[in-house]
Write an enzyme that holds these catalytic residues in place. Sequence first.
Site, PDB file in Angstrom:
ATOM      1  N   TYR A   1      30.031  50.270  14.813  1.00 53.92           N
ATOM      2  CA  TYR A   1      31.256  50.056  14.036  1.00 53.92           C
ATOM      3  C   TYR A   1      31.438  51.194  13.028  1.00 53.92           C
ATOM      4  CZ  TYR A   1      34.556  47.465  10.995  1.00 53.92           C
ATOM      5  OH  TYR A   1      35.644  47.052  10.254  1.00 53.92           O
TER       6      TYR A   1
ATOM      7  N   LYS B   1      34.421  54.104  13.175  1.00 52.02           N
ATOM      8  CA  LYS B   1      35.423  54.252  12.110  1.00 52.02           C
ATOM      9  C   LYS B   1      35.323  55.643  11.459  1.00 52.02           C
ATOM     10  CE  LYS B   1      37.429  50.153  12.150  1.00 52.02           C
ATOM     11  NZ  LYS B   1      38.869  49.916  12.321  1.00 52.02           N
TER      12      LYS B   1
END
Length: 323
Positions: free
Chosen positions: A147, A151
């Site tokens: 994650y 990002k």
Amino acid sequence: MKKITLITGGAGFIGSHLCELFLEKGYKVICVDNLITGKLSNIRHLLKNKNFIFIKHNVSEHINIKGPIHYVLHFASPASPIDYLKYPIQTLKVGSLGTHNALGLAKAKKAKFLLASTSEVYGDPLVNPQPESYWGNVNPIGPRGVYDESKRFAEAITMAYHRVHKIDTKIVRIFNTYGERMREEDGRAIPNFISQALNNNPITVYGNGSQTRSFCYVSDLIDGIYKLALSKANDPINIGNPNEMTLLELAKTIIRLTGSKSKIVFNPLPIDDPKVRRPDIAKAKKILKWRPKVVLETGLLRTIDYFARHCGENRDPKASMSR
Ligand code: NAD
Ligand code: UDP
């Protein structure tokens, strides 16, 4: 002619509130979502609105939309730790390929672009509170890395499209946000604690509960995102509530507000769980004239009401809620 906003991840928790806000502000909204972690019921009430279109599509594949688009808001991504641990490759793809496709669409349509980034780009921060200038402390190969790194890549490609293709891009670094339409089973602290409290089940605090977070109510967040979308800012901006507390304090507050008989139990701390998190919101205050307005107890009571009304189906009918 109404301006058109395309929102990827629009059937999710935050995305559905954004769809509503842009409709209220007089835009047409195209919601693109593959429902991997979102729910059609989050946007069912919008489907009869003639200014709202839902397209079921995985944005990690090419996005083909006819006609003009003025804003692309890229919110598609699993966001809860248990979701991105369940879907690690989909998470990496939507942050990389999905962001590339959403930027490509913005470029083709000469639209403004806004990326939903996260406080997770700061990892387990060595600086508290976290200003936008902090580069972070991320484990790229740990379980959360799927994650955090997707990002971070999404931010990098967004800035590259801004520099090379001169797209008017914006990046919001969202800190822990809660409110109506979070899924009961989503695994994040507030939905877990509320559904456990409403069922009089044990409240699962991970570690010893001394880790901190700062929780922002969803209406404050989307107000900040709307102001950012309309602003001239191109550098990342933190949006969150700087009211920092330990997870143990949060658990006790939710027990008190629900009048629950739940006891707190301590479970193992997940790998790489950040020890502290608090946004420095000086930039948002200065540039967007934004600050959060909803205090934690008010937001929690609204969220508890939502859970009591919408998530009752799976609950033990004998469990009582006495507020
Ligand atoms: P959510 O899981 O409720 O919403 C995400 C939505 O994206 C879901 O509807 C899901 O089906 C959709 N989606 C995921 N992959 C997709 C794909 N490949 N194609 C199309 N749709 C896809 O989560 P949320 O909390 O609403 O988070 C929304 C955004 O905000 C995410 O990008 C997340 O990283 C960011 N964010 C949220 C928080 C928070 O506290 N809620 C904090 C930081 C960042
Ligand atoms: N947490 C917890 N019990 C739970 C769920 C989460 O103690 O049932 C903790 C988690 O370990 C983290 C904090 O709550 O320290 C916030 O977790 P969440 O999943 O909400 O989001 P994160 O900030 O980790 O992305």
